[in-house]
Scaffold this motif. Structure first.
Motif, mmCIF file in Angstrom:
data_model
loop_
_atom_site.group_PDB
_atom_site.id
_atom_site.type_symbol
_atom_site.label_atom_id
_atom_site.label_comp_id
_atom_site.label_asym_id
_atom_site.label_seq_id
_atom_site.Cartn_x
_atom_site.Cartn_y
_atom_site.Cartn_z
ATOM 1 N N TRP A 49 0.800 -1.211 0.000
ATOM 2 C CA TRP A 49 0.000 0.000 0.000
ATOM 3 C C TRP A 49 0.843 1.276 0.000
ATOM 4 O O TRP A 49 0.315 2.369 -0.205
ATOM 5 C CB TRP A 49 -0.957 0.017 1.195
ATOM 6 N N GLN A 50 2.150 1.164 0.227
ATOM 7 C CA GLN A 50 3.001 2.354 0.300
ATOM 8 C C GLN A 50 3.351 2.867 -1.094
ATOM 9 O O GLN A 50 3.627 2.098 -2.003
ATOM 10 C CB GLN A 50 4.292 2.039 1.047
ATOM 11 N N ALA A 51 3.357 4.194 -1.217
ATOM 12 C CA ALA A 51 3.772 4.837 -2.460
ATOM 13 C C ALA A 51 5.292 4.992 -2.463
ATOM 14 O O ALA A 51 5.931 4.978 -1.414
ATOM 15 C CB ALA A 51 3.114 6.209 -2.569
ATOM 16 N N ASP A 52 5.873 5.126 -3.644
ATOM 17 C CA ASP A 52 7.302 5.425 -3.739
ATOM 18 C C ASP A 52 7.536 6.824 -3.178
ATOM 19 O O ASP A 52 6.712 7.722 -3.364
ATOM 20 C CB ASP A 52 7.770 5.381 -5.194
ATOM 21 N N THR A 53 8.644 7.006 -2.471
ATOM 22 C CA THR A 53 8.967 8.318 -1.901
ATOM 23 C C THR A 53 10.301 8.810 -2.449
ATOM 24 O O THR A 53 11.144 8.024 -2.872
ATOM 25 C CB THR A 53 9.050 8.252 -0.359
ATOM 26 N N TYR A 54 10.460 10.134 -2.420
ATOM 27 C CA TYR A 54 11.686 10.769 -2.905
ATOM 28 C C TYR A 54 12.158 11.773 -1.861
ATOM 29 O O TYR A 54 11.338 12.475 -1.260
ATOM 30 C CB TYR A 54 11.415 11.449 -4.260
ATOM 31 N N PRO A 55 13.473 11.837 -1.633
ATOM 32 C CA PRO A 55 14.006 12.723 -0.593
ATOM 33 C C PRO A 55 13.546 14.170 -0.781
ATOM 34 O O PRO A 55 13.466 14.659 -1.915
ATOM 35 C CB PRO A 55 15.527 12.617 -0.773
ATOM 36 N N ALA A 56 13.217 14.815 0.330
ATOM 37 C CA ALA A 56 12.770 16.206 0.280
ATOM 38 C C ALA A 56 13.138 16.896 1.585
ATOM 39 O O ALA A 56 12.947 16.337 2.656
ATOM 40 C CB ALA A 56 11.263 16.275 0.056
ATOM 41 N N GLY A 86 13.001 10.172 7.383
ATOM 42 C CA GLY A 86 13.833 10.701 6.315
ATOM 43 C C GLY A 86 13.623 10.081 4.956
ATOM 44 O O GLY A 86 14.404 10.349 4.039
ATOM 45 N N ASP A 87 12.558 9.297 4.769
ATOM 46 C CA ASP A 87 12.371 8.641 3.466
ATOM 47 C C ASP A 87 11.828 9.579 2.393
ATOM 48 O O ASP A 87 11.838 9.259 1.224
ATOM 49 C CB ASP A 87 11.479 7.398 3.588
ATOM 50 N N GLY A 88 11.353 10.759 2.765
ATOM 51 C CA GLY A 88 10.874 11.718 1.786
ATOM 52 C C GLY A 88 9.369 11.701 1.645
ATOM 53 O O GLY A 88 8.646 11.397 2.593
ATOM 54 N N ALA A 89 8.895 12.017 0.438
ATOM 55 C CA ALA A 89 7.464 12.125 0.177
ATOM 56 C C ALA A 89 7.139 11.544 -1.192
ATOM 57 O O ALA A 89 7.980 11.558 -2.090
ATOM 58 C CB ALA A 89 7.051 13.593 0.226
ATOM 59 N N PRO A 90 5.910 11.043 -1.369
ATOM 60 C CA PRO A 90 5.491 10.588 -2.690
ATOM 61 C C PRO A 90 5.387 11.782 -3.646
ATOM 62 O O PRO A 90 5.125 12.911 -3.210
ATOM 63 C CB PRO A 90 4.102 9.983 -2.441
ATOM 64 N N VAL A 144 3.807 23.061 -2.634
ATOM 65 C CA VAL A 144 5.072 22.478 -3.093
ATOM 66 C C VAL A 144 4.772 21.290 -3.982
ATOM 67 O O VAL A 144 3.742 20.623 -3.835
ATOM 68 C CB VAL A 144 5.985 22.037 -1.926
ATOM 69 N N THR A 145 5.683 21.053 -4.913
ATOM 70 C CA THR A 145 5.585 19.897 -5.792
ATOM 71 C C THR A 145 6.763 18.991 -5.514
ATOM 72 O O THR A 145 7.916 19.432 -5.543
ATOM 73 C CB THR A 145 5.584 20.327 -7.273
ATOM 74 N N ILE A 146 6.480 17.736 -5.226
ATOM 75 C CA ILE A 146 7.520 16.735 -5.016
ATOM 76 C C ILE A 146 7.678 15.974 -6.327
ATOM 77 O O ILE A 146 6.706 15.426 -6.857
ATOM 78 C CB ILE A 146 7.162 15.767 -3.864
ATOM 79 N N ALA A 147 8.893 15.969 -6.852
ATOM 80 C CA ALA A 147 9.193 15.287 -8.110
ATOM 81 C C ALA A 147 9.880 13.957 -7.827
ATOM 82 O O ALA A 147 10.313 13.687 -6.705
ATOM 83 C CB ALA A 147 10.097 16.172 -8.969
#
Length: 170
Positions: free
Chosen positions: A33-40, A90-94, A131-134
C-alpha cells in the motif's frame, strides 16, 4: 538413527530454515500500500527566528498519497532545516502537489493540541504555500513567515481547548 536418516533430517531442516528466512526477508520490504517516496528537505523561519520543533506537514492537493492517506511531515531542527518523512524517518514524500501546513507545539517533547502560532497555518485549504515533489531529490523553497503572532510556550499551553468531560485535574 542411521547416518542417512540424520543427513535427510538435516537437509529438510536447512530447507525449512531457508524458507522461513526468505519469508521474513520479503516481509521486511516496502508494503504493497506504500507509495514510492523521494528525498525532500527545506527550511523554515518565523519572524526571522528558527522555530525548533515546529511541524511541517504536506497535504495532497489531488488524490491521496496511498490507501491510508499518509501525510509527509518533518520537524524543524536547530539549523532551521526539516527533512520529510512519510513511512520511515527521512524517506521523503510521494510525488505530487501538496499544500503545506505548520504547527508549532509549545513543547516538542509533549504532544499537545496547543499551537504557538494560534492555528494560523494549520488548515490545508487556507495554506499560502504549495510544493511539488518530483521523482528526484527535492529542495523545498524556503518558507519565511514574517509578522506572525507567536505565543510563548507558557501562553500556548494555557490556551489549549478544554475537552468536554470531567475535570480530572482536581
Amino acid at each position: 538413527m542411521f547416518p542417512q536418516q540424520l543427513i535427510l533430517i538435516r537437509e529438510r531442516l536447512s530447507v525449512s530454515l531457508l524458507a522461513v528466512t526468505l519469508v521474513f526477508t520479503v516481509g521486511c520490504g516496502k508494503a504493497d500500500w506504500q507509495a514510492d517516496t523521494y528525498p525532500a528537505m527545506g527550511t523554515l523561519t518565523i519572524n526571522g527566528e528558527t522555530p525548533v520543533g515546529a511541524l511541517v506537514e504536506l497535504h495532497p492537493k489531488g488524490e491521496a498519497t496511498d490507501v491510508r492517506n499518509s501525510l509527509p511531515w518533518g520537524l524543524v531542527e536547530e539549523d532551521g532545516t526539516f527533512t520529510l518523512s512519510t513511512y520511515e524517518m527521512g524517506d521523503g514524500a510521494p510525488p505530487g502537489e501538496y499544500a503545506v501546513t505548520i504547527k508549532w507545539s509549545p513543547d516538542v517533547n509533549s504532544p499537545t493540541l496547543a499551537d504557538r502560532l494560534n492555528g494560523a497555518f494549520r488548515e490545508p485549504g487556507q495554506s499560502q504555500w504549495t510544493v511539488t515533489i518530483a521523482e528526484e531529490d527535492n529542495e523545498i523553497p524556503a518558507i519565511e513567515i514574517t509578522d506572525a503572532k507567536v505565543s510563548s510556550s507558557e501562553q500556548a499551553g494555557k490556551r489549549r481547548k478544554r475537552v468536554p468531560g470531567p475535570d480530572l485535574a482536581r
